[in-house]
Write a protein that holds these residues in place. Structure first.
Motif, PDB file in Angstrom:
ATOM      1  N   GLU A  49     -78.353  13.389  -0.042  1.00 13.67           N
ATOM      2  CA  GLU A  49     -77.288  12.392   0.054  1.00 13.67           C
ATOM      3  C   GLU A  49     -77.496  11.279  -0.973  1.00 13.67           C
ATOM      4  N   ALA A  50     -78.734  10.850  -1.156  1.00 15.31           N
ATOM      5  CA  ALA A  50     -79.013   9.808  -2.140  1.00 15.31           C
ATOM      6  C   ALA A  50     -78.712  10.298  -3.552  1.00 15.31           C
ATOM      7  N   GLY A  51     -79.114  11.539  -3.852  1.00 14.53           N
ATOM      8  CA  GLY A  51     -78.844  12.091  -5.170  1.00 14.53           C
ATOM      9  C   GLY A  51     -77.354  12.206  -5.451  1.00 14.53           C
ATOM     10  N   GLN A  52     -76.592  12.648  -4.448  1.00 16.66           N
ATOM     11  CA  GLN A  52     -75.152  12.769  -4.625  1.00 16.66           C
ATOM     12  C   GLN A  52     -74.501  11.394  -4.798  1.00 16.66           C
ATOM     13  N   MET A  53     -74.950  10.425  -4.002  1.00 12.08           N
ATOM     14  CA  MET A  53     -74.391   9.076  -4.094  1.00 12.08           C
ATOM     15  C   MET A  53     -74.676   8.470  -5.469  1.00 12.08           C
ATOM     16  N   LEU A  54     -75.893   8.632  -5.962  1.00  7.27           N
ATOM     17  CA  LEU A  54     -76.231   8.101  -7.277  1.00  7.27           C
ATOM     18  C   LEU A  54     -75.442   8.808  -8.377  1.00  7.27           C
ATOM     19  N   ALA A  55     -75.174  10.102  -8.199  1.00 13.55           N
ATOM     20  CA  ALA A  55     -74.364  10.826  -9.176  1.00 13.55           C
ATOM     21  C   ALA A  55     -72.922  10.321  -9.165  1.00 13.55           C
ATOM     22  N   ARG A  56     -72.375  10.054  -7.970  1.00 16.03           N
ATOM     23  CA  ARG A  56     -71.010   9.508  -7.900  1.00 16.03           C
ATOM     24  C   ARG A  56     -70.953   8.134  -8.544  1.00 16.03           C
ATOM     25  N   MET A  57     -71.964   7.315  -8.284  1.00 12.35           N
ATOM     26  CA  MET A  57     -72.032   6.012  -8.947  1.00 12.35           C
ATOM     27  C   MET A  57     -72.153   6.175 -10.459  1.00 12.35           C
ATOM     28  N   VAL A  66     -70.306  14.649 -12.687  1.00 10.59           N
ATOM     29  CA  VAL A  66     -69.439  15.388 -11.754  1.00 10.59           C
ATOM     30  C   VAL A  66     -70.028  16.756 -11.447  1.00 10.59           C
ATOM     31  N   MET A  67     -70.477  17.453 -12.477  1.00 12.99           N
ATOM     32  CA  MET A  67     -71.085  18.771 -12.269  1.00 12.99           C
ATOM     33  C   MET A  67     -72.385  18.650 -11.478  1.00 12.99           C
ATOM     34  N   ALA A  68     -73.138  17.577 -11.718  1.00 13.80           N
ATOM     35  CA  ALA A  68     -74.408  17.396 -11.017  1.00 13.80           C
ATOM     36  C   ALA A  68     -74.208  17.260  -9.513  1.00 13.80           C
ATOM     37  N   GLN A  69     -73.134  16.605  -9.098  1.00 13.85           N
ATOM     38  CA  GLN A  69     -72.869  16.465  -7.662  1.00 13.85           C
ATOM     39  C   GLN A  69     -72.765  17.831  -6.982  1.00 13.85           C
ATOM     40  N   LYS A  70     -72.097  18.773  -7.654  1.00 15.47           N
ATOM     41  CA  LYS A  70     -71.949  20.113  -7.087  1.00 15.47           C
ATOM     42  C   LYS A  70     -73.269  20.873  -7.094  1.00 15.47           C
ATOM     43  N   VAL A  71     -74.039  20.714  -8.176  1.00 11.51           N
ATOM     44  CA  VAL A  71     -75.335  21.391  -8.247  1.00 11.51           C
ATOM     45  C   VAL A  71     -76.279  20.851  -7.183  1.00 11.51           C
ATOM     46  N   VAL A  72     -76.302  19.541  -6.996  1.00 10.35           N
ATOM     47  CA  VAL A  72     -77.171  18.935  -5.986  1.00 10.35           C
ATOM     48  C   VAL A  72     -76.801  19.433  -4.599  1.00 10.35           C
ATOM     49  N   ALA A  99     -80.735  20.278 -10.678  1.00 14.08           N
ATOM     50  CA  ALA A  99     -79.912  19.435 -11.544  1.00 14.08           C
ATOM     51  C   ALA A  99     -80.753  18.807 -12.661  1.00 14.08           C
ATOM     52  N   ILE A 100     -81.955  18.365 -12.323  1.00 14.81           N
ATOM     53  CA  ILE A 100     -82.850  17.787 -13.322  1.00 14.81           C
ATOM     54  C   ILE A 100     -83.224  18.827 -14.369  1.00 14.81           C
ATOM     55  N   GLY A 123     -76.163  12.904 -17.673  1.00 14.71           N
ATOM     56  CA  GLY A 123     -75.427  12.815 -16.421  1.00 14.71           C
ATOM     57  C   GLY A 123     -76.062  13.620 -15.301  1.00 14.71           C
ATOM     58  N   PHE A 124     -76.705  14.727 -15.657  1.00 14.55           N
ATOM     59  CA  PHE A 124     -77.462  15.501 -14.673  1.00 14.55           C
ATOM     60  C   PHE A 124     -78.778  14.810 -14.323  1.00 14.55           C
ATOM     61  N   THR A 125     -79.487  14.346 -15.336  1.00 10.31           N
ATOM     62  CA  THR A 125     -80.890  13.957 -15.177  1.00 10.31           C
ATOM     63  C   THR A 125     -81.097  12.539 -14.674  1.00 10.31           C
ATOM     64  N   LEU A 126     -80.354  11.579 -15.224  1.00 10.68           N
ATOM     65  CA  LEU A 126     -80.655  10.176 -14.951  1.00 10.68           C
ATOM     66  C   LEU A 126     -80.498   9.789 -13.487  1.00 10.68           C
ATOM     67  N   PRO A 127     -79.365  10.106 -12.818  1.00 12.42           N
ATOM     68  CA  PRO A 127     -79.259   9.730 -11.398  1.00 12.42           C
ATOM     69  C   PRO A 127     -80.301  10.430 -10.519  1.00 12.42           C
TER      70      PRO A 127
END
Length: 398
Positions: free
Chosen positions: A131-139, A267-273, A281-282, A322-326
């Motif tokens: 959930e934290a990873g997805q939230m950070l990706a959305r941010m 956006v793609m990272a959210q789906k991978v996570v 994703a990393i 975008g995948f790695t930083l969040p």
């Protein structure tokens, strides 16, 4: 007025905008860098210090925001940072000399550090695991949309009103965000730390984190990831407008291609996570950065005046970011729920300090050749991929 609730669209947008203050403060005024240089009769390297000074201030500010918020709460400390940020932008708009502008930019960085540090800490207060990873990706998506618009907005303001108006516009944004935080953001810190707030105590806590591989592995990845992106950001206006001969508007449009790559990556990272987890994703992001960085470097030697050879690989590099930083931020925060503010601060210190050094080096040589920019970006991508074995060993992702 009722407070925003965890996980809602309103909370995501507010936290995303608070994290976007950092890139906004660099990207919006980038089209004006040549004008600032000309206005003050400065060299390219001297004008570049308006960017590096901001990052140095950003790094220094993060020393205190996180530990203070772990003891006093997130909201009060964030409001103080926004107030300083607004004041420093006003001082930048009124700067009579380049030295004053550099000093004001340093204060901007100190002020802007608070919202970014505390937005990440708030996510850790409210969420764990994927959930934290997805939230950070959305941010991160929101953080990407803002700088996608910012160069074009900055170029328009530069053409119509000059570079000083860029800073005045940000003053009004800071005031609006301060009102939103005061009225809608709840206090998310549940149990404040009882240890005293002192430099000695802060350094002791940071020392413990630096000896913990669960933090340092993700922090290194985060630092080189952002440094590679910042190497491009710091030199792009000079390369695109000087080497390729683009107008401020043309620079903004080309820069937007890179930002769109970053947005697509988040956006793609959210789906991978959601399906494969943050670690996958990393891995995807690190490989993208390394391959795109090498392509960027290769084109700068083989076809140095082909604009697409710069813009397209950089878009893929930014997609990797975008995948790695969040997710690297989430990985560093996960093991330390009791001191999320301090972790977020130290993560930002390492990230911004390293980026400032890389940016200053690129600025010193980029006027001579675009290779300074492309080589720095490629090197950061390769170092990031080299961290993957260590990341896999220490990861606490589920």
């Amino acid at each position: 007025m009722a407070h925003l609730k965890s996980g809602t669209l309103g909370m995501t947008i507010l936290l995303g905008l608070l994290t976007a203050i950092g890139p906004l403060s660099t990207d919006m005024y980038l089209p004006s860098l040549p004008s600032i240089q000309q206005h003050f009769g400065a060299t390219t390297a001297q004008a570049q210090w308006t960017l590096s000074a901001y990052l140095l201030g950003f790094a220094l500010g993060q020393v205190f925001y996180g530990p203070l918020s772990d003891r006093r709460g997130r909201k009060q400390v964030m409001l103080a940072g926004l107030a300083l940020y607004a004041f420093a932008n006003l001082a930048s708009a009124m700067a009579p000399s380049l030295e004053v502008l550099i000093a004001a930019r340093f204060l901007q960085g100190v002020g802007a550090a608070g919202p970014m540090v505390l937005a990440r800490a708030i996510v850790r207060d409210l969420h764990g695991g994927r959930e934290a990873g997805q939230m950070l990706a959305r941010m991160g998506t929101i953080m990407g949309i803002v700088p996608a618009i910012a160069p074009m907005l900055g170029a328009g303001i530069e053409i119509l009103s000059g570079w000083r108006m860029n800073f005045l516009a940000v003053v009004f944004l800071a005031i609006a965000l301060g009102i939103a935080v005061a009225r809608r953001l709840p206090e998310t810190l549940r149990q404040p730390l009882v240890s005293p707030f002192s430099v000695r105590e802060i350094m002791r806590g940071y020392g413990e984190l630096c000896r913990d591989g669960r933090f340092t592995s993700f922090a290194l990845l985060s630092a080189v990831t952002y440094a590679g992106l910042f190497a491009f950001i710091s030199g792009s206006s000079f390369v695109m407008q000087g080497h390729f001969g683009l107008s401020p508007a043309g620079f903004a449009a080309t820069f937007g291609v890179m930002v769109l790559g970053y947005i697509l990556g988040t956006v793609m990272a959210q789906k991978v996570v959601a399906s494969k987890g943050s670690l996958r994703a990393i891995e995807i992001g690190a490989v993208l950065q390394a391959v795109a960085g090498l392509a960027l470097l290769g084109f700068s030697f083989v076809m140095p005046y082909w604009l697409a050879g710069l813009a397209v690989p950089m878009a893929f590099y930014a997609m990797g970011v975008g995948f790695t930083l969040p997710q690297s931020a989430a990985g560093a925060l996960m093991p330390f729920p009791d001191r999320a503010g301090s972790v977020s601060s130290l993560l930002g210190i390492m990230q911004m300090s390293f980026a400032a050094i890389v940016g200053a080096l690129v600025g010193a040589f980029v006027a001579q050749s675009p290779v300074a920019l492309t080589a720095a970006t490629a090197l950061m991508g390769l170092i990031g991929m080299a961290t993957l074995p260590r990341i896999r060993r220490v990861s606490t992702f589920s």
